[in-house]
Design a protein around this motif. Structure first.
Motif, PDB file in Angstrom:
ATOM      1  N   MET A  54       0.848  -1.198   0.000  1.00  0.00           N
ATOM      2  CA  MET A  54       0.000   0.000   0.000  1.00  0.00           C
ATOM      3  C   MET A  54       0.881   1.243   0.000  1.00  0.00           C
ATOM      4  O   MET A  54       1.820   1.338   0.771  1.00  0.00           O
ATOM      5  CB  MET A  54      -0.897  -0.013   1.241  1.00  0.00           C
ATOM      6  CG  MET A  54      -1.953   1.054   1.262  1.00  0.00           C
ATOM      7  SD  MET A  54      -3.369   0.708   0.196  1.00  0.00           S
ATOM      8  CE  MET A  54      -3.836  -0.940   0.683  1.00  0.00           C
TER       9      MET A  54
ATOM     10  N   GLY B 224      -5.916  -6.824   5.294  1.00  0.00           N
ATOM     11  CA  GLY B 224      -5.820  -5.376   5.154  1.00  0.00           C
ATOM     12  C   GLY B 224      -7.208  -4.760   5.204  1.00  0.00           C
ATOM     13  O   GLY B 224      -8.218  -5.472   5.200  1.00  0.00           O
TER      14      GLY B 224
ATOM     15  N   GLY C 134      -4.546  -5.116   0.356  1.00  0.00           N
ATOM     16  CA  GLY C 134      -4.449  -4.271  -0.828  1.00  0.00           C
ATOM     17  C   GLY C 134      -5.630  -4.466  -1.758  1.00  0.00           C
ATOM     18  O   GLY C 134      -5.783  -3.750  -2.734  1.00  0.00           O
TER      19      GLY C 134
ATOM     20  N   SER D 287      -0.477  -1.908   5.068  1.00  0.00           N
ATOM     21  CA  SER D 287      -1.452  -2.718   4.321  1.00  0.00           C
ATOM     22  C   SER D 287      -1.931  -3.917   5.134  1.00  0.00           C
ATOM     23  O   SER D 287      -3.071  -4.334   5.007  1.00  0.00           O
ATOM     24  CB  SER D 287      -0.849  -3.185   3.003  1.00  0.00           C
ATOM     25  OG  SER D 287       0.441  -3.715   3.236  1.00  0.00           O
TER      26      SER D 287
ATOM     27  N   GLY E 228       0.764  -7.533   0.373  1.00  0.00           N
ATOM     28  CA  GLY E 228      -0.032  -6.609  -0.422  1.00  0.00           C
ATOM     29  C   GLY E 228      -0.082  -7.083  -1.858  1.00  0.00           C
ATOM     30  O   GLY E 228       0.858  -7.734  -2.348  1.00  0.00           O
TER      31      GLY E 228
END
Lengths: 954, 96, 190, 416
Positions: free
Chosen positions: A1, A59, A298, A46, A382
Motif C-alpha cells: 500500500m 488489510g 491491498g 497494508s 499486499g
C-alpha cells in the motif's frame, strides 16, 4: 500500500490538526477527521489484522460497519476494547492500538503457517475428528487458538446510561435520503422528529462525494435542520434493535472519541426509542468479488477506495485496478481519474458495458478488459499482480490467459446489498430482485418505510450481472467470509454433504457468523450455494436478521444499575442507629436488616449466644419493622379472610388475634401470620416479614379477578409503621417506663391480644404475640418516630442490660421454641397437614383457597415430609441446616434439616426439619447425612425449650 | 417491547405490567365436588394458543389493577383490552 | 416524642448539580383515601361527602391548602400541611363512616417525597421511566404512578409548583437518592 | 456410513473433499411407516435413533417443519449437567449426562463436549442453606457435586465481582465437574446421520397439518407433503406441543414462552467454567470459538415469536455486568430466542396419552438440550413398548391429577 505524503485538497480531515497515535508500538501521524483505518492507510500499512482460523494477513476492506479485516485491540488495561473496527474508531490524540490474533504481530504471525493447512481444515472438520483417543486430549489446543482480541482484565472504569425517548417520526441514516425525510417530516412544527446517524458527522455517502454540488446540498440541509426546534439530532448513534410496537434500541458513543479518560459524561448511552413512524435510510453495502486469493491485503471495496480518496484525501495507489460485475465501479474509477489520480485498468466479468462509460474510461486512458475474470492475485504483504483469463461465452468456464497486470491495489465491486437488517428485525418481508441480485423490502409489518439505497433505489443503474464465483479454477481459495476463513469450497462441501438449508450451510461453514455478521459475505455465500444447487437464489432463501444490527457494548445494557443500584434494598427507619450499634447487615428478602450486633472481636456464634440469653433472661430489642401490616376493610372483609385463611375467621372476636395459615390454590403454604380483628369490618394482617407485598398482591388478585362481588379494600401499611419487638422476662418492666395510655400490666393485656393508644405522645399499636417464646410486645409507631422509640426503649432498658438482637438471634430463639419459619422450615411442597393442621381444617366447614388440592392423592401420602424437631444423639454434636435425613437403608433422602442452631440456653444443638412421615415416628432414630459425614439423631416434637410455654405468659 | 393500554393509566410499556397468564378460567363453584382430573384441569391445563390469547395483566407498577388483554402470541400485537367485569370481545372486534 | 422527634427519610441528604437537583420535601402530610368504588355512583357519593372534586385518572386537583392525587381506581392521595393530616383523616372518616363509602388512612410516614428540579430534570426522569416527559405530554396537573428506576413511584408536575414531585416507599428513599446521583452525573454545567 | 476420522479427513483432502458422502439422505415421504416422529430436533432425532438401534424399528419417519435442529436444539446455550434436586430428576439427567460423555464415539461425531465444570453461585445466607440441601441431595444420589467456599470460587472465576460494592456478595456455591457445554448443532446432526444410516427417513420442510384418529387410536398423519399411515406417532416439538397435541384433541398443562440466548464477540479464552447464578440471574460460558455464551430467564409472557424481548436482554446483561464487571466492554454480537414449553412444575412430560399410539414428549422448558439423549431413549422405549420407560414414570401426564408435581424450584429455588 502506497504511503500518502499529502492529503488531497477538499478532504474532510483537518490537516492543521495533526494527531499522533500508536499502532503495534510504532508511532504514526494522522489528522483530526481521520478514522483509525484511514490513518493506518495513510501511513502505508497494508496488513493490519489476521483472520480467525488460518491467521491469513488482512488489510482494510471497507470504511464502516462492514469491516471484517481491520479489527484491533484498542487501548490497554481497564480501557482496553477488543475487536474494535479501525474503520469506526475516530482518530484522537495518543490513540494506542495493537493488532490482534497474531504472534508476535500482525505483520509477521507465526500461526500464519496455518494457511498452508487450509485443505486439511475444511468446513466443520472438527466434527469429523479429534475423537481419538478422546476430545479432551485435543480440547485445550483448539481452545488456545480460539478468539480474536483479549477481554480486559479489570472492571470497566467508564460509565453508561440508558434513556428513553419518544418521537413521532424517527429517521435512521443521515445520508441524502435520510436528510430529505427528516426535512419533510420536521416541516410540521408539531411533529417531533428524531434523526439518527452512526457516523461522526451527518451526510452518509455524501461525505465521500467529490462533487461540490453534493457538499453544498449537504451543508444547506444541515443548516435547515439545526434551525428547527422540533427535531433532535443524534450523531455517533447506531440503531441496533427494532422491536415490537416500533420500539428501537440505539447506542450513542458519547465520549469514546475522547479516548481513555473518565469524564462526567458516560462512555456510551443506550437509547430506548418509542417511535410513531420509522423511516429507514440505512443505505447499502458493497459486496466483494469472489475469485482466488481475493483476500490479499491491498484488495478493498471500490466504494472504500473512493471514500478514502475523496473523504480522507488519501492517494493509496499508483497502479490501481478495478474489478467488477456492474457499472458503479466504473463511475468510481472515473471519479478517481477526474481527481487526477492514476487508474490502471478496469476488469469486468461482463462482455458488454454501457457505451458512454466505455468512452469515458478510454478517454481517461484506462485499460479495459471485458468478459474477463481475475483468476489469481500475488504479492507478499499486499497485492502486486493479478492474473486475467477470458470468460467463455457460457460464463461457466475460462478461455486462455489474457495477461497479468502489475498493480498495487485492487478495488472490487460485486454489487450492492441494501442494509435491510432493521427492516427485517421489524418483521418486514424481503423479496429478491434479480436485476440487482439483492434483497429489497417488500411488505412492512410495522409502521416503517424504507427510502433510498436501503430500498434498492440506487439512483444510477448498475446493470449488474452476478458472477458468484470464478469458474474453472479451484474454489478452495475463493474467500467469502474473510474473517472466519470461509471459502466457496466450504459452501460446496456443505451442499455435497446435504447441508442445503441456508441455515445449515451457515452453521456448517460459519459463513457470516464472524463479527460483521455476514454484512459482506451473506449474499455471496447465498449465490455460491444457489449456483451449486442449481436453484435460483430466492428459493435457497435468506437468513432472518435479529438484533443487534451491529455488535453492542454489553455495559450499555446495564446502564447505571450496578452495585448498590443493581437491585434496591429496603432500609429500616432506624437503619442509622443499627449501624452505630455495629450491626452486621444482611439481605432478608428485599430488606437489609441486622443479622446480629457483634461486640469487639466477637464471633457470630458468641454474639448470637449473648443476644439470645439476654432475651431469655432479661430483655432484648429487635427492629421488626418489615413485619407485614395489611389492613382489610369492608362489609365482606370477614367472609373474604375466611376464604383466604385455612383457619376459621368467622369466630374471631373484635380485639382478638389469631394465628393463620395461607395457601395458594395448589394447597401449598405461602404465608403465616397473625390476624387481628379491629372491628367487625376491619382487620389487621401481620404477614411474614418481606411477604407483605406478595400477599397484598395475592389478596388483590383474588378480589379483582375472582370475587368481584365482595366489598373489600386491602391497604398495605407495612412501611407506615416502625415495629419494634421488645422481648424477654423484663420486657413489661421496660415498656412500663414509657409514658402511654395503654395498660400493659399482665392482668390487663394478655398474650395474643392487641391494643391501640398512644405512646410517648404518638399513635401506637401493640400486639402481644411471641416468636421468641418469651413475653413479647410488638410495638408499632409511625415510621418517622421509629428511631426515637428505639432510643427510648434502649434507655429505659438500660438498667436491665437490654440488648439489641438481630434476625439470626431471633431465628435461634424461635428454633429453640420449635416455631416454624415459612420459607425455612417449609418449601414449595409443604401443605398444612405437614405442619399438623389437618384436624383444624377438618373442623372448618367453609372452602378456602387451596383446600381442594389437599385432597389430591399427593396430599394423602403417608410419607409426606412433615415438620418435626430433630435431636442429635451426641449431646455435643453439631449439624447444619441443609443436611439430609436418610432412608433406613441409607440409599436415599427421607427429609432434611431445615433449621439448626447451637442453643446456649440448652447447651446443645436444636434442630427442626421436614422428614418423611415424621408425625407418626416421634422418638424414632434416624441417620443424618451432611458435609460428607453421618450422625445419629432422633425425631422429637418441635420446641425443646420451655415445652410448657410458661415463659410467654409470664 | 409490548405496549399496553391500561384501562385507567393509558399507554405504558410492558415493563410496568405483570402477565398473569390465561384469563377467563372458571374456578369450580364447589371445589369439593369436582374430580381430581377436573381440579387439575382448572389448575394447570392451558389453551396456550398460537395466535390470539386471552390473558390477564396487572399494572403492577401503576394502579395495581388486573384487566384482560387479547394478544397475538406470534406477533405480540395487542388486539383488545377490557376490564375484568367486561365480556370477552368478539373475534371481529379483535380484527383477528 | 413530639412531632419534632419525627425523623425525615433522607436526614438532610440531597443532590445539587448545575442542571439537576433532588431534595426531600417534609412539608406534606399524606392521607390515602380508598372508596368502595365498584358500585356505580359510589365515587360521586364520596366526593359529595367530602365536598371535594375527585380528580380523574392520572390527574391531580388542588384547593387553597390541599392537593388531591389520583393513584388508582377509587384511590387517591390527599396532601395537606404536615401535622394536620391526622385530624383531617379523622374528620373525613367520621363523615364517611356511617356511609361506609370509603376508608382513609394516614400514610405520611410510609412515603418519601422528593422535589426534582433543574434544567435537565425531564432528561433524568426519562432515564428512570418509559413515560413521555416532553412538556407537551407531561404538563402541569398530571400525576402518574409508574415504574421508576425499577420501583413503583408516583410522579406529578404540580400546577404552579417548581419541578416535579416524586412519591415512593420511604424504605427506598436512600436508594432513589443514590440512583439519581448516578443517573445525573453528566448534569453539570454545559 | 463413512467413518469420520483424522485419517479419512486427510485422505479426502487429497481429493479436495469432493467425495464426502451425504451426512443423511433426503428421501421421499412414503405413504406408510411403522412409526412417525413429529419434530426433527434433538429429541425427535434421538428418539428415531434409539427406536432403530435399541428396538429394531427401521421403518420410521422424522417429520420436520423446517430444517433439522432448527428449533430449540439450535437455539440454546448447550449446557449439560445433572445437578438436580429430586431423585427422579437426578436419575434422568445423570443418565443423559453419561450419554453425552460417550456420544462422540457412540455416534462417530465429535460433539465437542467440554466438561469444564458447572458452578452454581449463592449470594445469601438463605441461598447457602438451600445450596447445602441441594448439593447434599446430589451427593446422596452418588453423583459428583462439591460445595465451594467463597475463596475457591474467586480462584475458579477470576472475572467474578468480589468487591465489597457488589450488590450481592458471593457467599459460596457448588460445582459439578462433569457438567459442561458442547456443540448443539453437532448433537442434532450426529443423531440424524446415525439414524439415517439405519434407514430412518428424515423429511425436512414437511409440516404436520393434522392427525388421523379413529376410535381412540392413531391411524396416520396428514402433512404438507401428503398423508402417512402409521400406528405410532410421537410428538417432540417443544414449544409447539400444545398445537400438535391439539390435533389429537389433547389439552396440555403447557405454556409456551420465549427464552433468549446471546453471544458476545469472540475473545481469547479467559472463562474456564460454566457459571450459573439463580439470584443475579444469568448463566455464562465461553465457547471454543471464544464467544461468551449467555443465557437467563425466559421472557415474561406467553409467546410463539422466536425473538427475544429488549427488557429481558437488558436484565440478563445487567446481571452479567454486575457479576463480571470486566465483561462490560465486550460487545453483544448475536441474540436469538427459542420457544420453550413450560409445565407447571417446570419438569418434562414423557408420556402415553388417552389416544392409543400417540405419545408426547414436552415440558422440557429451558433445559431440553441436556435431556436430548435420555429424552430420546425413554420416548423410544415408551413408543416401542407402549409403556413408560422407568426413568420417566414420574414424568407422565397423570401426575397433575394426583398433584405429584416434580418442582425443582419448590425445593431448591433453582432455575433450570
Amino acid at each position: 500500500m502506497k504511503r500518502t505524503v499529502e492529503r488531497l485538497s477538499g478532504a474532510r480531515v483537518d490537516v492543521s490538526r495533526p494527531l499522533t497515535f500508536m499502532f503495534d508500538g510504532q508511532p504514526y501521524r494522522g489528522f483530526a477527521g481521520d478514522s483509525l483505518a484511514s490513518a493506518l492507510l495513510a501511513n502505508g500499512l497494508s496488513v493490519v489484522g489476521r483472520s480467525f482460523k488460518l491467521h491469513r494477513p488482512r488489510g482494510v476492506l471497507g470504511t464502516g460497519k462492514e469491516e471484517c479485516n481491520a479489527l484491533v485491540q484498542l487501548e490497554s488495561g481497564a480501557f482496553s476494547e477488543p475487536n474494535a473496527r479501525a474503520t469506526l474508531v475516530p482518530l484522537y490524540k495518543g490513540l494506542n492500538a495493537t493488532g490482534q490474533n497474531a504472534w508476535p504481530n500482525v505483520q509477521f504471525d507465526l500461526l500464519g503457517a496455518m494457511g498452508a493447512l487450509k485443505r486439511f481444515l475444511p468446513a466443520s472438520f472438527y466434527y469429523k475428528t479429534f475423537m481419538w483417543p478422546n476430545w479432551h486430549s485435543w480440547e485445550w489446543l483448539i481452545r488456545r487458538v480460539a478468539g480474536l482480541g483479549a477481554a480486559p482484565l479489570s472492571a470497566d472504569p467508564q460509565g453508561y446510561i440508558k434513556q428513553n425517548i419518544h418521537a413521532d417520526v424517527v429517521v435512521i441514516g443521515a445520508g441524502r435520503s435520510g436528510l430529505q425525510a427528516a426535512l419533510s417530516a420536521s416541516a410540521d412544527e408539531s411533529c417531533r422528529v428524531l434523526l439518527i446517524d452512526e457516523q461522526e458527522e451527518f451526510g452518509g455517502a455524501l461525505l465521500a462525494s467529490p462533487l461540490d454540488a453534493d457538499r453544498q446540498w449537504l451543508d444547506d440541509a444541515l443548516a435547515q435542520l439545526e434551525a428547527r426546534a422540533n427535531i433532535t439530532l443524534l450523531r455517533r448513534t447506531t440503531v441496533n434493535g427494532y422491536y415490537d410496537n416500533n420500539v428501537l434500541a440505539a447506542l450513542e458513543r458519547v465520549s469514546n472519541h475522547l479516548g481513555p479518560v473518565v469524564v462526567e459524561r458516560p462512555r456510551e448511552r443506550l437509547w430506548r426509542i418509542f417511535a410513531g413512524r420509522v423511516v429507514l435510510a440505512t443505505g447499502a453495502l458493497e459486496r466483494p468479488m469472489v475469485f482466488p486469493n481475493n483476500d490479499r491485503p491491498g484488495i478493498m471495496l471500490a466504494s472504500a477506495l473512493a471514500e478514502y480518496t475523496h473523504r480522507y484525501g488519501l492517494t493509496l495507489a499508483e497502479r490501481p485496478v478495478f474489478y467488477t460485475n456492474n457499472d458503479t465501479a466504473w463511475r468510481r474509477a472515473l471519479a478517481l481519474a477526474d481527481a487526477g489520480l492514476p487508474v490502471l485498468a478496469i476488469v469486468d466479468t461482463r462482455t458488454a458495458v454501457d457505451g458512454e462509460l466505455l468512452q469515458q474510461a478510454e478517454a481517461a486512458g484506462i485499460d479495459i478488459y471485458l468478459g474477463t475474470a481475475i483468476t489469481n492475485t500475488a504479492g507478499r504483504g499486499g497485492v502486486r499482480k493479478v492474473t486475467l483469463h477470458r470468460i467463455a461465452a457460457d460464463g461457466g468456464s475460462l478461455g486462455g490467459a489474457v495477461t497479468s497486470l502489475r498493480c498495487d491495489l485492487l478495488a472490487m465491486s460485486g454489487g450492492w446489498t441494501p442494509t435491510i437488517h432493521l427492516y427485517s428485525q421489524s418483521g418486514g418481508r424481503l423479496q429478491y430482485r434479480d436485476s440487482d441480485a439483492c434483497f429489497v423490502p417488500a411488505d412492512a409489518h410495522q409502521s416503517v418505510s424504507v427510502v433510498g439505497r436501503a430500498n434498492g433505489d440506487f439512483g444510477e443503474p448498475a446493470n449488474l450481472q452476478p458472477q458468484w464465483l470464478t469458474p474453472d479454477v479451484s474454489s478452495e481459495k475463493q474467500w467469502l467470509d474473510f474473517q472466519y476463513d470461509v471459502t466457496a469450497s466450504d459452501i460446496q462441501l456443505a451442499a455435497r454433504e446435504n447441508f442445503v438449508s441456508v441455515e445449515h450451510v451457515k452453521r456448517y461453514t460459519t459463513n457470516g457468523m464472524s463479527v460483521d455478521q455476514g454484512k459482506t459475505s451473506n449474499i455471496n455465500g447465498l449465490g455460491v450455494l444457489a449456483q451449486t444447487l442449481g436453484r435460483p437464489v430466492p428459493e435457497v432463501g435468506t437468513t432472518r436478521f435479529r438484533p443487534p444490527y451491529h455488535p453492542t457494548t454489553v455495559g450499555a445494557f446495564a446502564g447505571v444499575e450496578l452495585g448498590a443500584l443493581y437491585a434496591p434494598y429496603q432500609r429500616l427507619p432506624a437503619h442509622a442507629l443499627h449501624e452505630a450499634a455495629g450491626a452486621v447487615f444482611e439481605d432478608y428478602g428485599a430488606w437489609r436488616r441486622p443479622a446480629y450486633y457483634p461486640g469487639p472481636g466477637e464471633s457470630e456464634e458468641r454474639a448470637l449466644a449473648r443476644e439470645s440469653l439476654a432475651v431469655r433472661q432479661g430483655v432484648g430489642l429487635l427492629d421488626y419493622s418489615p413485619l407485614g401490616k395489611l389492613e382489610v376493610h369492608g362489609p365482606d372483609a370477614r367472609e373474604f379472610l375466611n376464604r383466604v385463611y385455612i383457619n376459621n375467621i368467622q369466630t374471631l372476636k373484635v380485639g382478638g388475634a389469631r394465628y393463620g395459615l395461607m395457601l395458594d390454590e395448589g394447597g401449598i403454604v405461602i404465608d403465616d401470620g397473625i390476624v387481628v380483628c379491629l372491628a367487625e369490618d376491619h382487620f389487621l394482617l401481620n404477614t411474614t416479614s418481606g411477604g407483605a407485598q406478595a400477599i397484598h398482591q395475592h389478596l388483590e388478585e383474588w378480589l379483582q379477578c375472582e370475587w368481584l362481588d365482595l366489598e373489600v379494600i386491602v391497604n398495605n401499611l407495612t412501611s407506615q409503621w416502625a415495629t419494634l419487638m421488645l422481648s424477654g422476662p423484663k420486657a413489661r418492666d421496660v415498656l412500663c417506663k414509657l409514658s402511654g395510655d395503654i395498660d400493659v400490666s399482665r392482668e390487663a393485656f394478655a398474650h395474643m391480644q392487641f391494643r391501640e393508644g398512644t405512646l410517648l405522645g404518638q399513635p401506637c399499636r401493640i400486639l402481644r404475640a411471641s416468636f421468641t417464646g418469651e413475653v413479647s410486645f410488638e410495638i408499632s409507631v409511625p415510621a418517622g418516630h421509629g428511631p426515637a422509640l428505639w432510643q427510648a426503649l434502649m434507655t429505659a432498658g438500660d438498667e436491665y442490660d437490654i440488648a439489641p438482637f438481630g434476625l439470626e438471634s431471633l431465628m435461634l430463639l424461635r428454633t429453640e421454641k420449635g416455631y416454624l419459619h415459612i420459607g425455612s422450615d417449609t418449601d414449595g411442597n409443604t401443605m398444612p397437614q405437614d405442619l399438623g393442621w389437618a384436624p383444624a381444617i377438618e373442623k372448618k366447614p367453609a372452602d378456602f383457597i387451596g383446600r381442594r388440592s389437599l385432597a389430591q392423592a399427593v396430599g394423602k401420602d403417608p410419607d409426606r415430609f412433615q415438620f418435626t424437631g430433630i435431636e442429635l444423639m451426641d449431646p455435643d454434636g453439631r449439624v447444619e441446616s441443609g443436611a439430609h435425613v436418610l432412608t433406613s437403608d441409607g440409599s436415599s433422602t427421607a427429609g432434611y434439616v431445615t433449621s439448626a442452631f447451637h442453643s446456649p440456653s440448652l447447651g446443645r444443638t436444636v434442630a427442626l426439619g421436614l422428614v418423611a412421615g415424621a408425625h407418626a415416628r416421634d422418638g424414632e432414630k434416624i441417620t443424618i447425612f451432611g458435609q460428607g459425614s453421618k450422625q445419629a439423631a432422633r425425631l422429637v416434637k418441635p420446641g425443646a425449650y420451655d415445652e410448657a410455654g410458661e415463659a410467654l405468659n409470664g | 417491547m409490548i405496549v399496553i393500554q391500561c384501562p385507567w393509566c393509558g399507554s405504558r410499556s410492558e415493563e410496568e405490567f405483570t402477565c398473569g397468564g390465561e384469563s377467563h378460567i372458571l374456578r369450580p363453584e364447589k371445589p369439593a365436588e369436582v374430580s381430581d382430573e377436573e381440579w387439575a384441569a382448572y389448575l394447570y391445563q392451558r389453551k396456550n394458543p398460537k395466535g390470539v390469547h386471552y390473558e390477564r395483566w396487572r399494572h403492577t407498577y401503576g394502579c395495581r389493577q388486573w384487566f384482560n388483554v387479547a394478544r397475538d402470541t406470534v406477533t405480540h400485537e395487542v388486539v383488545a383490552v377490557y376490564r375484568m367485569n367486561e365480556p370477552r370481545p368478539t373475534p371481529e372486534a379483535e380484527g383477528a | 416524642m413530639d412531632n419534632a422527634a419525627r425523623e425525615s427519610v433522607l436526614a438532610g441528604h440531597e443532590l445539587a448539580r448545575e442542571r439537576f437537583s433532588v431534595r426531600e420535601n417534609t412539608s406534606l402530610g399524606l392521607i390515602r383515601l380508598q372508596a368502595f368504588h365498584r358500585k356505580a355512583g359510589n365515587v360521586d357519593a364520596v366526593a359529595r361527602q367530602l365536598g371535594l372534586p375527585l380528580p380523574r385518572p392520572c390527574q391531580s386537583a388542588r384547593d387553597e391548602d390541599m392537593q388531591l392525587f389520583w393513584s388508582a381506581p377509587g384511590e387517591w392521595i390527599l396532601a395537606s400541611p404536615a401535622g394536620s393530616e391526622r385530624e383531617i383523616a379523622q374528620l373525613l372518616q367520621s363523615r364517611l363512616d356511617n356511609s361506609a363509602l370509603a376508608v382513609t388512612s394516614v400514610v405520611t410516614d410510609s412515603r418519601v417525597t422528593l422535589e426534582l428540579g433543574g434544567a435537565a430534570v425531564r432528561d433524568v426522569l426519562a432515564r428512570g421511566s418509559t413515560l413521555d416527559f416532553h412538556p407537551s405530554q407531561f404538563g402541569a396537573g398530571r400525576c402518574v404512578t409508574t415504574r421508576f428506576a425499577g420501583i413503583p413511584a408516583m410522579l406529578t408536575y404540580p400546577e404552579g409548583g417548581e419541578g416535579f414531585l416524586l412519591f415512593a416507599d420511604r424504605s427506598l428513599g436512600h436508594y432513589l437518592l443514590d440512583w439519581f446521583a448516578a443517573a445525573s452525573a453528566d448534569c453539570v454545567a454545559e | 456410513m463413512e467413518t469420520y476420522s483424522a485419517f479419512n479427513l486427510v485422505k479426502h483432502a487429497f481429493t479436495k473433499h469432493k467425495h464426502w458422502p451425504k451426512a443423511w439422505r433426503s428421501p421421499e415421504l412414503k405413504s406408510r411407516y411403522d412409526a412417525v416422529i413429529i419434530g426433527g430436533g434433538g429429541h425427535g432425532l434421538a428418539t428415531a435413533y434409539y427406536l432403530a438401534s435399541a428396538h429394531g424399528m427401521r421403518d420410521i419417519a422424522v417429520l420436520e417443519k423446517g430444517w433439522i435442529g432448527g428449533g430449540n436444539t439450535g437455539r440454546n446455550t448447550a449446557v449439560t449437567r445433572s445437578n438436580y434436586f429430586y431423585p427422579e430428576s437426578t436419575r434422568f439427567y445423570e443418565h443423559s449426562l453419561k450419554r453425552y460423555e460417550t456420544m462422540g464415539k457412540d455416534l462417530n461425531y465429535n460433539i465437542m463436549f467440554s466438561q469444564n465444570g458447572l458452578i452454581n453461585l449463592a449470594f445469601s445466607r438463605h441461598e447457602m442453606e438451600i445450596f447445602r440441601r441441594w448439593a447434599t441431595a446430589i451427593q446422596v444420589q452418588g453423583i459428583d457435586c462439591e460445595m465451594l467456599s467463597r475463596d475457591e470460587i474467586a480462584e475458579a472465576i477470576p472475572q467474578l465481582n468480589m468487591s465489597p460494592s457488589a450488590r450481592y456478595p458471593v457467599q459460596g456455591g457448588f460445582i459439578q465437574r462433569r457438567g459442561g457445554i458442547s456443540r448443539h448443532d453437532a448433537v442434532a446432526w450426529a443423531y440424524a446421520r446415525a439414524a439415517d444410516s439405519m434407514g430412518v427417513d428424515i423429511i425436512q420442510n414437511c409440516e404436520v397439518k393434522g392427525l388421523d384418529i379413529s376410535d381412540g387410536r392413531i391411524r396416520g398423519v396428514k402433512t404438507s407433503l401428503g398423508d402417512v399411515r402409521t400406528d405410532k406417532v410421537a410428538s417432540a416439538v417443544a414449544g409447539h406441543s400444545t398445537v400438535v397435541a391439539g390435533m389429537a384433541g389433547i389439552k396440555l398443562p403447557i405454556v409456551s414462552m420465549c427464552l433468549q440466548a446471546m453471544v458476545s464477540e469472540p475473545v481469547k479464552p479467559c472463562f474456564n467454567h460454566t457459571v450459573m447464578s439463580p439470584m443475579v440471574h444469568c448463566y455464562v460460558s465461553q465457547s471454543d470459538r471464544g464467544e461468551l455464551v449467555i443465557g437467563g430467564g425466559a421472557d415474561t409472557h406467553p409467546s410463539y415469536g422466536q425473538r427475544g424481548n429488549l427488557p429481558t436482554t437488558e436484565a440478563v446483561l445487567n446481571a452479567v455486568v454486575e457479576l463480571y464487571p470486566m465483561f462490560s466492554r465486550l460487545k453483544l454480537m448475536r441474540q436469538w430466542g427459542g420457544i420453550v414449553d413450560i409445565a407447571p412444575d417446570a419438569s418434562p412430560i414423557v408420556s402415553k396419552t388417552q389416544v392409543a399410539g400417540f405419545y408426547i414428549s414436552t415440558g422440557w422448558g429451558t433445559g431440553g438440550y441436556k435431556a436430548i439423549p435420555a429424552g430420546g431413549e425413554t420416548l423410544a422405549h415408551t413408543v416401542a413398548n407402549d409403556e413408560p420407560h422407568p426413568l420417566v414414570e414420574p414424568f407422565s401426564l397423570n401426575r397433575f391429577a394426583q398433584g405429584r408435581l416434580v418442582d425443582e424450584s419448590a425445593a431448591a429455588s433453582v432455575a433450570h
